[in-house]
Design a protein around this motif. Structure first.
Motif, PDB file in Angstrom:
ATOM      1  N   VAL A   1       0.842  -1.209   0.000  1.00 24.80           N
ATOM      2  CA  VAL A   1       0.000   0.000   0.000  1.00 24.80           C
ATOM      3  C   VAL A   1       0.875   1.256   0.000  1.00 24.80           C
ATOM      4  N   CYS A   2       1.888   1.264   0.871  1.00 28.38           N
ATOM      5  CA  CYS A   2       2.779   2.423   0.941  1.00 28.38           C
ATOM      6  C   CYS A   2       3.495   2.639  -0.386  1.00 28.38           C
ATOM      7  N   MET A   3       4.008   1.576  -0.983  1.00 27.53           N
ATOM      8  CA  MET A   3       4.742   1.703  -2.233  1.00 27.53           C
ATOM      9  C   MET A   3       3.825   2.084  -3.390  1.00 27.53           C
TER      10      MET A   3
ATOM     11  N   LEU B   1      14.284  -9.058   2.079  1.00 17.94           N
ATOM     12  CA  LEU B   1      14.333  -8.874   0.626  1.00 17.94           C
ATOM     13  C   LEU B   1      13.171  -9.580  -0.060  1.00 17.94           C
ATOM     14  N   THR B   2      12.851 -10.772   0.406  1.00 13.80           N
ATOM     15  CA  THR B   2      11.750 -11.533  -0.205  1.00 13.80           C
ATOM     16  C   THR B   2      10.430 -10.811  -0.005  1.00 13.80           C
ATOM     17  N   MET B   3      10.193 -10.323   1.219  1.00 16.82           N
ATOM     18  CA  MET B   3       8.968  -9.564   1.466  1.00 16.82           C
ATOM     19  C   MET B   3       8.936  -8.305   0.599  1.00 16.82           C
TER      20      MET B   3
ATOM     21  N   SER C   1       6.217  -7.476  -2.310  1.00 20.37           N
ATOM     22  CA  SER C   1       5.489  -6.206  -2.254  1.00 20.37           C
ATOM     23  C   SER C   1       5.687  -5.418  -3.542  1.00 20.37           C
ATOM     24  N   GLY C   2       6.910  -5.476  -4.091  1.00 20.23           N
ATOM     25  CA  GLY C   2       7.189  -4.774  -5.338  1.00 20.23           C
ATOM     26  C   GLY C   2       6.360  -5.313  -6.495  1.00 20.23           C
ATOM     27  N   ILE C   3       6.203  -6.636  -6.538  1.00 21.41           N
ATOM     28  CA  ILE C   3       5.382  -7.253  -7.602  1.00 21.41           C
ATOM     29  C   ILE C   3       3.936  -6.795  -7.482  1.00 21.41           C
ATOM     30  N   LEU C   4       3.393  -6.821  -6.248  1.00 17.77           N
ATOM     31  CA  LEU C   4       2.012  -6.375  -6.035  1.00 17.77           C
ATOM     32  C   LEU C   4       1.863  -4.887  -6.363  1.00 17.77           C
ATOM     33  N   THR C   5       2.876  -4.101  -5.982  1.00 16.05           N
ATOM     34  CA  THR C   5       2.839  -2.662  -6.260  1.00 16.05           C
ATOM     35  C   THR C   5       2.824  -2.393  -7.760  1.00 16.05           C
TER      36      THR C   5
ATOM     37  N   ILE D   1       8.002   1.930 -13.715  1.00 18.12           N
ATOM     38  CA  ILE D   1       7.223   1.515 -12.550  1.00 18.12           C
ATOM     39  C   ILE D   1       7.659   0.136 -12.082  1.00 18.12           C
ATOM     40  N   LEU D   2       7.818  -0.788 -13.021  1.00  9.44           N
ATOM     41  CA  LEU D   2       8.206  -2.156 -12.675  1.00  9.44           C
ATOM     42  C   LEU D   2       9.588  -2.190 -12.033  1.00  9.44           C
ATOM     43  N   ILE D   3      10.544  -1.525 -12.646  1.00  8.21           N
ATOM     44  CA  ILE D   3      11.922  -1.542 -12.140  1.00  8.21           C
ATOM     45  C   ILE D   3      12.005  -0.908 -10.756  1.00  8.21           C
ATOM     46  N   TYR D   4      11.392   0.259 -10.612  1.00  9.54           N
ATOM     47  CA  TYR D   4      11.472   0.960  -9.334  1.00  9.54           C
ATOM     48  C   TYR D   4      10.677   0.258  -8.237  1.00  9.54           C
ATOM     49  N   SER D   5       9.595  -0.410  -8.593  1.00 11.37           N
ATOM     50  CA  SER D   5       8.821  -1.150  -7.591  1.00 11.37           C
ATOM     51  C   SER D   5       9.642  -2.309  -7.036  1.00 11.37           C
ATOM     52  N   LEU D   6      10.272  -3.073  -7.928  1.00 12.79           N
ATOM     53  CA  LEU D   6      11.081  -4.212  -7.479  1.00 12.79           C
ATOM     54  C   LEU D   6      12.326  -3.733  -6.728  1.00 12.79           C
ATOM     55  N   ALA D   7      13.018  -2.735  -7.293  1.00 17.36           N
ATOM     56  CA  ALA D   7      14.228  -2.233  -6.643  1.00 17.36           C
ATOM     57  C   ALA D   7      13.898  -1.563  -5.310  1.00 17.36           C
ATOM     58  N   GLY D   8      12.811  -0.772  -5.287  1.00 16.76           N
ATOM     59  CA  GLY D   8      12.415  -0.108  -4.053  1.00 16.76           C
ATOM     60  C   GLY D   8      12.002  -1.099  -2.982  1.00 16.76           C
ATOM     61  N   GLY D   9      11.252  -2.140  -3.371  1.00 13.61           N
ATOM     62  CA  GLY D   9      10.846  -3.156  -2.411  1.00 13.61           C
ATOM     63  C   GLY D   9      12.037  -3.891  -1.828  1.00 13.61           C
ATOM     64  N   ALA D  10      12.983  -4.267  -2.691  1.00 15.09           N
ATOM     65  CA  ALA D  10      14.181  -4.973  -2.218  1.00 15.09           C
ATOM     66  C   ALA D  10      15.008  -4.075  -1.295  1.00 15.09           C
ATOM     67  N   LEU D  11      15.130  -2.804  -1.652  1.00 16.72           N
ATOM     68  CA  LEU D  11      15.921  -1.876  -0.826  1.00 16.72           C
ATOM     69  C   LEU D  11      15.288  -1.668   0.543  1.00 16.72           C
TER      70      LEU D  11
END
Length: 301
Positions: A33-35, A225-227, A231-235, A275-285
């Motif tokens: 939700v936050c992302m 990282l997995t969480m 979250s990045g995929i859902l975002t 959006i895809l790249i930043y969601s995955l990278a942001g979630g992992a970070l």
């Protein structure tokens, strides 16, 4: 660290998600939700920039040429305008072009303008568009000093309003991104902290028998990282799907929306890879940082 050891610790970190599955689901949901809010805040900022550029292109500066100027002077004015830094487009309108334009505007009364064919009262001019609307007032003053220029008309006050709106949205959007990023890190950190607290005795024993900080930390970092990636995929799915719906719905909206946005809405194909790249990278970070901050104090035994 051996590859086999790294693989074992990685599997352990992934399996740890199931030990506190309720908190894991809550963490992934809240982080998503936050992302997602972060992503839409960024999309709003991008589209406001596009809107300001679009409206700016519709509000051109009109540089009128001296009625007594010869062809060489008119050409030199055009060259000076085109060579000015910040100018994106220059279009010349002769006196005849202006008259024909007004005939088009007043098509039902075009015959009334025919008497101006032999005594054209309009002035030849250049229509100028800028790449940076905030420079309109400064550039308009530069144009007034060009030899052969009669006068300059520019929607300066309207442009200032557009720029202020753009700056306000940018500041609010970036502030919101920072706040939601901090909330996301705290959310992940809380979940990892509960996992660490439940296994604090295990961590202490591992440290006492000589386990390095890397061996103790890695499973928790992998867990975070997995969480974050989930979250990045859902975002990405929620943001891309939601924005695609908005883009599809946009042509059916009229009135103020069409006047402001027109063709300014950024197409989906221009933003979905980002959006895809930043969601995955942001979630992992966020997941990784939240994990490291949570376990750090438990490594000193």
């Amino acid at each position: 660290m051996k590859i086999s050891t790294f693989g074992f610790l990685t599997r352990r970190g992934v399996l740890n998600l199931g030990k506190h599955w309720a908190m894991t689901i809550a963490c992934i949901a809240s982080l998503s939700v936050c992302m997602t809010l972060n992503a839409f805040a960024s999309l709003i900022e991008v589209n406001v920039d596009s809107m300001v550029s679009y409206l700016g292109s519709q509000n051109e500066m009109v540089v009128y040429v001296d009625p007594e100027a010869d062809d060489a002077t008119i050409q030199s004015v055009g060259n000076a305008l085109s060579g000015t830094a910040g100018v994106s487009r220059v279009q010349y309108m002769s006196k005849e072009d202006v008259l024909n334009q007004y005939k088009g505007y007043m098509s039902d009364y075009a015959a009334l303008l025919n008497e101006f064919e032999n005594d054209n009262p309009f002035k030849a001019n250049y229509r100028v568009s800028l790449s940076d609307l905030s420079q309109m007032e400064t550039i308009s003053k530069q144009f007034e000093n060009i030899s052969g220029v009669y006068s300059v008309t520019a929607p300066i006050e309207m442009t200032k309003t557009f720029v202020k709106v753009q700056q306000a949205v940018t500041k609010v959007g970036r502030g919101l991104v920072l706040v939601l990023m901090a909330v996301s890190i705290i959310t992940v950190g809380t979940t990892i902290r509960l996992s660490v607290f439940a296994r604090r005795r295990e961590i202490e024993i591992m440290k006492y028998v000589g386990a390095t900080n890397a061996l103790v930390t890695l499973p928790f970092v992998i867990e975070g990282l997995t969480m974050g990636l989930l979250s990045g995929i859902l975002t990405a799915a929620a943001t891309i799907g939601g924005y695609a719906y908005i883009v599809q719905l946009s042509p059916t909206l009229g009135g103020l929306w069409q006047m402001l946005m027109g063709t300014a809405l950024v197409p989906l194909e221009n933003v979905w890879p980002t959006i895809l790249i930043y969601s995955l990278a942001g979630g992992a970070l966020v997941g990784g940082l939240g994990s490291m901050f949570s376990i750090r104090k438990h490594l000193n035994v």
